[in-house]
Design a protein around this motif. Sequence first.
Motif, PDB file in Angstrom:
ATOM      1  N   GLU A   1       8.663 -48.845 -27.061  1.00  0.00           N
ATOM      2  CA  GLU A   1       8.012 -48.904 -28.374  1.00  0.00           C
ATOM      3  C   GLU A   1       8.304 -50.230 -29.065  1.00  0.00           C
ATOM      4  O   GLU A   1       7.394 -50.878 -29.615  1.00  0.00           O
ATOM      5  CB  GLU A   1       8.500 -47.731 -29.226  1.00  0.00           C
ATOM      6  CG  GLU A   1       7.850 -47.631 -30.590  1.00  0.00           C
ATOM      7  CD  GLU A   1       8.367 -46.434 -31.396  1.00  0.00           C
ATOM      8  OE1 GLU A   1       7.793 -46.180 -32.474  1.00  0.00           O
ATOM      9  OE2 GLU A   1       9.337 -45.792 -30.955  1.00  0.00           O
ATOM     10  N   LEU A   2       9.559 -50.656 -29.044  1.00  0.00           N
ATOM     11  CA  LEU A   2       9.931 -51.907 -29.720  1.00  0.00           C
ATOM     12  C   LEU A   2       9.284 -53.117 -29.059  1.00  0.00           C
ATOM     13  O   LEU A   2       8.902 -54.067 -29.744  1.00  0.00           O
ATOM     14  CB  LEU A   2      11.453 -52.065 -29.707  1.00  0.00           C
ATOM     15  CG  LEU A   2      12.266 -51.259 -30.723  1.00  0.00           C
ATOM     16  CD1 LEU A   2      13.748 -51.472 -30.490  1.00  0.00           C
ATOM     17  CD2 LEU A   2      11.874 -51.632 -32.133  1.00  0.00           C
ATOM     18  N   THR A   3       9.166 -53.105 -27.747  1.00  0.00           N
ATOM     19  CA  THR A   3       8.548 -54.229 -27.053  1.00  0.00           C
ATOM     20  C   THR A   3       7.106 -54.404 -27.521  1.00  0.00           C
ATOM     21  O   THR A   3       6.633 -55.527 -27.723  1.00  0.00           O
ATOM     22  CB  THR A   3       8.595 -54.023 -25.521  1.00  0.00           C
ATOM     23  OG1 THR A   3       9.953 -53.891 -25.111  1.00  0.00           O
ATOM     24  CG2 THR A   3       7.971 -55.196 -24.793  1.00  0.00           C
TER      25      THR A   3
ATOM     26  N   GLU B   1       0.901 -41.070 -29.110  1.00  0.00           N
ATOM     27  CA  GLU B   1       1.000 -41.707 -30.424  1.00  0.00           C
ATOM     28  C   GLU B   1       2.034 -42.841 -30.428  1.00  0.00           C
ATOM     29  O   GLU B   1       2.032 -43.701 -31.312  1.00  0.00           O
ATOM     30  CB  GLU B   1       1.352 -40.679 -31.501  1.00  0.00           C
ATOM     31  CG  GLU B   1       2.775 -40.131 -31.472  1.00  0.00           C
ATOM     32  CD  GLU B   1       2.997 -38.991 -30.478  1.00  0.00           C
ATOM     33  OE1 GLU B   1       4.087 -38.385 -30.497  1.00  0.00           O
ATOM     34  OE2 GLU B   1       2.058 -38.699 -29.676  1.00  0.00           O
ATOM     35  N   ILE B   2       2.936 -42.848 -29.419  1.00  0.00           N
ATOM     36  CA  ILE B   2       3.905 -43.939 -29.275  1.00  0.00           C
ATOM     37  C   ILE B   2       3.224 -45.062 -28.502  1.00  0.00           C
ATOM     38  O   ILE B   2       2.943 -44.930 -27.304  1.00  0.00           O
ATOM     39  CB  ILE B   2       5.173 -43.477 -28.536  1.00  0.00           C
ATOM     40  CG1 ILE B   2       5.850 -42.329 -29.302  1.00  0.00           C
ATOM     41  CG2 ILE B   2       6.145 -44.646 -28.353  1.00  0.00           C
ATOM     42  CD1 ILE B   2       7.026 -41.715 -28.560  1.00  0.00           C
ATOM     43  N   LYS B   3       2.949 -46.155 -29.178  1.00  0.00           N
ATOM     44  CA  LYS B   3       2.246 -47.251 -28.536  1.00  0.00           C
ATOM     45  C   LYS B   3       3.197 -48.090 -27.681  1.00  0.00           C
ATOM     46  O   LYS B   3       4.324 -48.385 -28.091  1.00  0.00           O
ATOM     47  CB  LYS B   3       1.562 -48.138 -29.582  1.00  0.00           C
ATOM     48  CG  LYS B   3       0.496 -47.396 -30.388  1.00  0.00           C
ATOM     49  CD  LYS B   3      -0.577 -46.781 -29.475  1.00  0.00           C
ATOM     50  CE  LYS B   3      -1.585 -45.955 -30.248  1.00  0.00           C
ATOM     51  NZ  LYS B   3      -2.549 -45.263 -29.345  1.00  0.00           N
ATOM     52  N   HIS B   4       2.715 -48.476 -26.506  1.00  0.00           N
ATOM     53  CA  HIS B   4       3.532 -49.254 -25.586  1.00  0.00           C
ATOM     54  C   HIS B   4       2.623 -50.094 -24.710  1.00  0.00           C
ATOM     55  O   HIS B   4       1.420 -49.835 -24.563  1.00  0.00           O
ATOM     56  CB  HIS B   4       4.377 -48.331 -24.708  1.00  0.00           C
ATOM     57  CG  HIS B   4       3.561 -47.339 -23.911  1.00  0.00           C
ATOM     58  ND1 HIS B   4       2.924 -47.672 -22.731  1.00  0.00           N
ATOM     59  CD2 HIS B   4       3.260 -46.038 -24.142  1.00  0.00           C
ATOM     60  CE1 HIS B   4       2.284 -46.619 -22.262  1.00  0.00           C
ATOM     61  NE2 HIS B   4       2.451 -45.613 -23.103  1.00  0.00           N
TER      62      HIS B   4
ATOM     63  N   LYS C   1       7.343 -55.601 -31.348  1.00  0.00           N
ATOM     64  CA  LYS C   1       7.836 -56.957 -31.544  1.00  0.00           C
ATOM     65  C   LYS C   1       6.811 -57.999 -31.121  1.00  0.00           C
ATOM     66  O   LYS C   1       6.822 -59.124 -31.607  1.00  0.00           O
ATOM     67  CB  LYS C   1       9.129 -57.151 -30.756  1.00  0.00           C
ATOM     68  CG  LYS C   1      10.303 -56.357 -31.332  1.00  0.00           C
ATOM     69  CD  LYS C   1      11.526 -56.432 -30.453  1.00  0.00           C
ATOM     70  CE  LYS C   1      12.256 -57.725 -30.637  1.00  0.00           C
ATOM     71  NZ  LYS C   1      13.578 -57.725 -29.977  1.00  0.00           N
ATOM     72  N   SER C   2       5.896 -57.638 -30.227  1.00  0.00           N
ATOM     73  CA  SER C   2       4.887 -58.609 -29.815  1.00  0.00           C
ATOM     74  C   SER C   2       3.917 -58.915 -30.940  1.00  0.00           C
ATOM     75  O   SER C   2       3.190 -59.901 -30.890  1.00  0.00           O
ATOM     76  CB  SER C   2       4.101 -58.071 -28.601  1.00  0.00           C
ATOM     77  OG  SER C   2       3.258 -56.999 -28.980  1.00  0.00           O
TER      78      SER C   2
ATOM     79  N   THR D   1      -4.208 -51.627 -27.540  1.00  0.00           N
ATOM     80  CA  THR D   1      -5.302 -52.605 -27.410  1.00  0.00           C
ATOM     81  C   THR D   1      -4.785 -54.041 -27.410  1.00  0.00           C
ATOM     82  O   THR D   1      -5.556 -54.977 -27.197  1.00  0.00           O
ATOM     83  CB  THR D   1      -6.303 -52.434 -28.560  1.00  0.00           C
ATOM     84  OG1 THR D   1      -5.617 -52.588 -29.815  1.00  0.00           O
ATOM     85  CG2 THR D   1      -6.956 -51.053 -28.503  1.00  0.00           C
ATOM     86  N   ASP D   2      -3.481 -54.212 -27.660  1.00  0.00           N
ATOM     87  CA  ASP D   2      -2.888 -55.549 -27.714  1.00  0.00           C
ATOM     88  C   ASP D   2      -2.551 -56.027 -26.304  1.00  0.00           C
ATOM     89  O   ASP D   2      -1.602 -55.553 -25.678  1.00  0.00           O
ATOM     90  CB  ASP D   2      -1.637 -55.523 -28.586  1.00  0.00           C
ATOM     91  CG  ASP D   2      -1.004 -56.889 -28.758  1.00  0.00           C
ATOM     92  OD1 ASP D   2      -1.511 -57.863 -28.160  1.00  0.00           O
ATOM     93  OD2 ASP D   2       0.009 -56.985 -29.478  1.00  0.00           O
ATOM     94  N   ALA D   3      -3.306 -56.955 -25.793  1.00  0.00           N
ATOM     95  CA  ALA D   3      -3.106 -57.447 -24.427  1.00  0.00           C
ATOM     96  C   ALA D   3      -1.914 -58.386 -24.307  1.00  0.00           C
ATOM     97  O   ALA D   3      -1.542 -58.774 -23.191  1.00  0.00           O
ATOM     98  CB  ALA D   3      -4.372 -58.150 -23.950  1.00  0.00           C
ATOM     99  N   SER D   4      -1.311 -58.764 -25.434  1.00  0.00           N
ATOM    100  CA  SER D   4      -0.201 -59.724 -25.392  1.00  0.00           C
ATOM    101  C   SER D   4       1.164 -59.054 -25.195  1.00  0.00           C
ATOM    102  O   SER D   4       2.172 -59.745 -25.068  1.00  0.00           O
ATOM    103  CB  SER D   4      -0.163 -60.544 -26.683  1.00  0.00           C
ATOM    104  OG  SER D   4       0.202 -59.723 -27.793  1.00  0.00           O
ATOM    105  N   ILE D   5       1.193 -57.729 -25.166  1.00  0.00           N
ATOM    106  CA  ILE D   5       2.478 -57.035 -24.999  1.00  0.00           C
ATOM    107  C   ILE D   5       3.037 -57.342 -23.607  1.00  0.00           C
ATOM    108  O   ILE D   5       2.334 -57.180 -22.605  1.00  0.00           O
ATOM    109  CB  ILE D   5       2.317 -55.516 -25.172  1.00  0.00           C
ATOM    110  CG1 ILE D   5       1.796 -55.181 -26.563  1.00  0.00           C
ATOM    111  CG2 ILE D   5       3.654 -54.815 -24.924  1.00  0.00           C
ATOM    112  CD1 ILE D   5       1.454 -53.713 -26.749  1.00  0.00           C
ATOM    113  N   PRO D   6       4.292 -57.780 -23.518  1.00  0.00           N
ATOM    114  CA  PRO D   6       4.876 -58.069 -22.200  1.00  0.00           C
ATOM    115  C   PRO D   6       4.926 -56.824 -21.317  1.00  0.00           C
ATOM    116  O   PRO D   6       5.039 -55.693 -21.807  1.00  0.00           O
ATOM    117  CB  PRO D   6       6.295 -58.553 -22.531  1.00  0.00           C
ATOM    118  CG  PRO D   6       6.235 -58.980 -23.959  1.00  0.00           C
ATOM    119  CD  PRO D   6       5.226 -58.089 -24.617  1.00  0.00           C
TER     120      PRO D   6
END
Length: 411
Positions: free
Chosen positions: A403-405, A162-165, A408-409, A67-72
Amino acid sequence: MNPILNRFLSYVTIDTQSDPNSSTTPSTEKQWNLANKLAEELKLIGLSDVTIDENAYIMATLPSNSTDASIPVIGFIAHFDTSPDFSGTNVNPQIIENYDGKDIVLNKEKNIILSPDYFDDLLQYKGQTIITTDGTTLLGADDKAGITEIVSAMEYLIHHPEIKHGTIKIGFTPDEEIGRGAHKFDVEKFGADWAYTMDGSQVGELEYENFNAASAKIVISGKSVHPGYAKGKMINAISIANEFMTLLPENEVPQKTTGSEGFFHVHHISGEIENATIELIIRDHDKSLFEKRKVRIATIKEQLNKIHGNCIHIEVKDQYFNMKEKVAPVYHIVTTAKEAMESLGITPLIKPIRGGTDGSQLSFMGLPCPNIFAGGHNFHGKYEYVPLESIESAIKVIVKICELTATKSNR
């Protein structure tokens, strides 16, 4: 059979050798055979926006599940052509399970042996499953291992929501082996903030520096005269070609350099008395030294033209440049890949590439693009091999970067 191994084998048994003498894209019609297969496979595993354009460039999207729209938006890129340096026809892979550290007979009839006495990297993979050639072709792990890793990683993420990306873009290109892989890559359409090419060698390789590269074609015009009456008249283009090569620095060649050391590499020579041609490549990580190498070629031409008349003509073409210039300002993309490896127990091997990848050109096209290991060794020849476990490790790294990207956002 292991599904990852099965996927890899299905790719390498399709001949996709590129041709530097062709002006089409892709340079060979047979590259379409794998390109079309890949486009269909990407649809089957569940990716969105799968496209293949008129030049066989493939793109697809794994939509964000966060749901995080800021993820690159990040991307992963590999090439499906194989090198013109060695045959890619009728590839017949051999599977060596639980490798014992001894010689591997690639071809008994022709006495072709893959030996750790010569290729000592093999000893890193004792107990693993090694995929080799049969000694008559290359394998094609460069870069079909990279394709296998990207497709398998995307499939894994689809099956593990379950792995968010964030949004993940993937791209597969033709003709990388002849330096054209990025030429018609639509960076704007791809739509990633940055990407990674999966096109390195051993486990842990992480590269954001590469050679500055140019090609040079030296054409020598001679005059043929009967050798019995040739004094003062004959101009032997073959002899002048030999003079030209002897004036190149003898220790600045691929077989005598390593690390960041640059070189001149004569890879083709042909000729007769009236015409001779030398083709070479120029490589250096340092931009100023790279330019000096091009000047040196011109100086040799001038020196010999003064002796033999205006008989030598040179055409120098820049091919690609050191991507460090474009990646260093966004070094966090290298750090993310490094963290991904370390979290998986993989020691990052950050070093310059003694070559180039699509990523070097893409970085100058506005898509910063470091290079990550694909796992293969001895590319472009009959001794090429790849451990299955290395392919599996690269898949895990891709998943972890995604996953880290996302994680980290939120930091």
